[in-house]
Design an enzyme around this catalytic site. Sequence first.
Site, PDB file in Angstrom:
ATOM      1  CG  HIS A   1       0.336   6.147  -0.869  1.00  0.00           C
ATOM      2  ND1 HIS A   1      -0.727   6.616  -1.600  1.00  0.00           N
ATOM      3  CD2 HIS A   1      -0.203   5.558   0.242  1.00  0.00           C
ATOM      4  CE1 HIS A   1      -1.860   6.337  -0.974  1.00  0.00           C
ATOM      5  NE2 HIS A   1      -1.567   5.685   0.139  1.00  0.00           N
TER       6      HIS A   1
ATOM      7  CG  HIS B   1      -1.833   1.167   1.284  1.00  0.00           C
ATOM      8  ND1 HIS B   1      -3.082   1.165   0.716  1.00  0.00           N
ATOM      9  CD2 HIS B   1      -1.671   2.405   1.834  1.00  0.00           C
ATOM     10  CE1 HIS B   1      -3.656   2.355   0.900  1.00  0.00           C
ATOM     11  NE2 HIS B   1      -2.824   3.109   1.593  1.00  0.00           N
ATOM     12  CD  GLU B   2       1.724   3.764   3.630  1.00  0.00           C
ATOM     13  OE1 GLU B   2       2.126   4.818   3.103  1.00  0.00           O
ATOM     14  OE2 GLU B   2       0.613   3.677   4.190  1.00  0.00           O
TER      15      GLU B   2
END
Length: 352
Positions: free
Chosen positions: A21, A17-18
């Site tokens: 980003h 997820h990170e």
Amino acid sequence: MYIIVGILLFGVLVAVHEGGHFLSAKLLGVRVNEFAIGMGPLLFSRKWGETQYSLRLLPIGGFCAMEGEDEGSDDPAAFSNKAPWRKLIILAAGSLANLLAGFLIVALMFAHVGSFVVPVVRDFAEGFPCAGASGLLPGDRILSINGQKVWVYADVNAYLAAAKDKETMDLVVERDGERLERKGLPITLRDYQLDGKTVQRYGINFTVQEASFPAVMKQSFDTCCYFAKAVWSGLGMLVSGKVGLQDMSGPVGIVSYLGEAGSQGGSVSAGLQNVFYIIALIAVNLAIMNMLPIPALDGGRIFLLLVSEAVFLITRRRLDGKYEAYLHGLGFALLMIFMLAVTFSDVFKLFQ
């Protein structure tokens, strides 16, 4: 072993997820000050280029700290100074990465097992009352049952069981490329003979499909849609009050459940399949939950970004960023309190 695997995989989902980003920020020219996996005390840290890469003690989160994310900055590479479309892509990239991770996990599982059951009629038990051109035929793909869309074979069992008190079912099927409605079919639990024994069944036998590449891609997509539907259904029950805090699980409860599901597999291979299946569901869950319009979540940031741009188009004035920061800070604090409550509930259930 399954608990350790579950913890590691949970950490991988956070990293994915990170990472979504992080990669999108880098590609779109945003400065990333720190990329961290885990929360709490620092275990390891190293700086490459402009970014500090960190590993922290608690495997329950992570972050991608971008310059100007929560405050103004004079740096041209700051998040706050980028065009709205760039911000939107960066904010959505984490959830998109989780969706992709869930899809890939499911695809690898189906490719590994070599075959899977699909909601396509193979044949019928002897005496099945709905066989025929006006009812069901071998090769019919079931598209919906009683108005509910069928994504995967598990939906068929779930919808038939949920309507067990009904005497008839309304189905939509695909036959030779044509969509057909079949209403009032008496598909109910009946006594059928199976291997010389009398058992209660619905009387429909379904197709086992070989795991060719196109079949795996379609089945993986349908399974992810099935996961997403389950998440939305759970959210609906939460909002309506049908489920409460005692029915929810945080990281502690999830890891405990992963260990239990793995142990019930009967073998190491089957146990790992159970664990990976649940991890894929969690990946889709994280993607959807993070896109909810709640402050501190990606969806909340996207919502406020769209509101800010709408206000600018109307008034030609920008909203003060500090108010958005206050709102996200409050949302984060409430989210942490909620997570603590869920974690306490998880621990209490473990002792029970």
